[in-house]
Design a protein around this motif. Structure first.
Motif, short mmCIF file in Angstrom:
data_model
loop_
_atom_site.label_atom_id
_atom_site.label_comp_id
_atom_site.label_asym_id
_atom_site.label_seq_id
_atom_site.Cartn_x
_atom_site.Cartn_y
_atom_site.Cartn_z
N UNK A 25 0.82 -1.20 0.00
CA UNK A 25 0.00 0.00 0.00
C UNK A 25 0.86 1.25 0.00
N UNK A 26 0.43 2.23 -0.77
CA UNK A 26 1.16 3.49 -0.91
C UNK A 26 0.23 4.67 -0.66
N UNK A 27 0.82 5.82 -0.34
CA UNK A 27 0.10 7.09 -0.27
C UNK A 27 0.95 8.17 -0.94
N UNK A 28 0.35 9.33 -1.09
CA UNK A 28 1.13 10.45 -1.60
C UNK A 28 1.95 11.04 -0.45
N UNK A 29 2.65 12.12 -0.70
CA UNK A 29 3.53 12.72 0.31
C UNK A 29 2.82 13.72 1.21
N UNK A 30 1.55 14.03 0.90
CA UNK A 30 0.82 15.02 1.68
C UNK A 30 0.33 14.45 3.00
N UNK A 31 0.20 15.28 4.00
CA UNK A 31 -0.35 14.85 5.28
C UNK A 31 0.69 14.30 6.22
N UNK A 32 0.19 13.83 7.36
CA UNK A 32 1.03 13.30 8.42
C UNK A 32 1.59 11.94 8.02
N UNK A 33 2.88 11.75 8.23
CA UNK A 33 3.54 10.51 7.82
C UNK A 33 2.98 9.29 8.55
N UNK A 34 2.70 9.42 9.84
CA UNK A 34 2.15 8.29 10.61
C UNK A 34 0.76 7.92 10.10
N UNK A 35 -0.05 8.93 9.82
CA UNK A 35 -1.39 8.67 9.27
C UNK A 35 -1.28 8.00 7.90
N UNK A 36 -0.37 8.47 7.07
CA UNK A 36 -0.20 7.89 5.74
C UNK A 36 0.24 6.43 5.82
N UNK A 37 1.07 6.09 6.80
CA UNK A 37 1.49 4.70 6.97
C UNK A 37 0.29 3.84 7.33
N UNK A 38 -0.56 4.35 8.20
CA UNK A 38 -1.77 3.62 8.59
C UNK A 38 -2.73 3.48 7.40
N UNK A 39 -2.89 4.54 6.64
CA UNK A 39 -3.76 4.51 5.46
C UNK A 39 -3.24 3.52 4.42
N UNK A 40 -1.94 3.50 4.22
CA UNK A 40 -1.34 2.57 3.27
C UNK A 40 -1.61 1.13 3.70
N UNK A 41 -1.50 0.86 4.99
CA UNK A 41 -1.76 -0.49 5.49
C UNK A 41 -3.23 -0.86 5.31
N UNK A 42 -4.13 0.08 5.56
CA UNK A 42 -5.56 -0.18 5.36
C UNK A 42 -5.86 -0.50 3.90
N UNK A 43 -5.27 0.24 3.00
CA UNK A 43 -5.48 -0.02 1.57
C UNK A 43 -5.00 -1.42 1.20
N UNK A 44 -3.79 -1.75 1.63
CA UNK A 44 -3.22 -3.06 1.29
C UNK A 44 -4.03 -4.18 1.93
N UNK A 45 -4.46 -4.00 3.17
CA UNK A 45 -5.24 -5.02 3.86
C UNK A 45 -6.58 -5.26 3.18
N UNK A 46 -7.22 -4.20 2.72
CA UNK A 46 -8.51 -4.34 2.03
C UNK A 46 -8.35 -5.12 0.73
N UNK A 47 -7.32 -4.83 -0.02
CA UNK A 47 -7.07 -5.55 -1.27
C UNK A 47 -6.71 -7.00 -0.97
N UNK A 48 -5.89 -7.24 0.03
CA UNK A 48 -5.50 -8.61 0.39
C UNK A 48 -6.73 -9.43 0.80
N UNK A 49 -7.64 -8.83 1.53
CA UNK A 49 -8.86 -9.53 1.96
C UNK A 49 -9.70 -9.95 0.75
N UNK A 50 -9.81 -9.07 -0.23
CA UNK A 50 -10.57 -9.41 -1.45
C UNK A 50 -9.87 -10.50 -2.24
N UNK A 51 -8.56 -10.43 -2.33
CA UNK A 51 -7.81 -11.49 -3.02
C UNK A 51 -8.00 -12.83 -2.31
#
Length: 88
Positions: A19-45
């Motif tokens: 999971x990736x995010x852009x460079x905007x926003x808080x780095x810790x939040x972006x790390x969490x968002x990236x994990x949520x994105x990757x986890x959602x895709x992994x669950x569907x797979x």
């Protein structure tokens, strides 16, 4: 798209969902968002390839694309799927 990808996954394959995010926003939040994105895709797979060996990886902020443009930021908010199959 994920159903099509799931058909390419064999039980011996290793699947990495990053999971990736852009460079905007808080780095810790972006790390969490990236994990949520990757986890959602992994669950569907996993639904379509229940025996798959899926690894979730949160990359977070990245410069995959030019973050100075709206399109670059949009395309940096993505998930990348890598399927590694052992040679036979």
């Amino acid at each position: 798209v994920l159903q099509s990808i799931a058909r390419a996954i064999t039980p011996q394959a290793r699947v990495i969902v990053s999971g990736y995010t852009d460079l905007g926003g808080d780095e810790a939040y972006n790390a969490q968002l990236a994990e949520q994105r990757a986890t959602a895709v992994a669950a569907e797979l996993q639904k379509n390839a229940p025996n798959a060996n899926i690894i979730v990886e949160a990359i977070g902020e990245s410069d995959l694309f030019d973050n100075n443009t709206p399109y670059g930021r949009f395309y940096s908010r993505t998930v990348q799927i890598t399927i590694e199959k052992p040679q036979q």
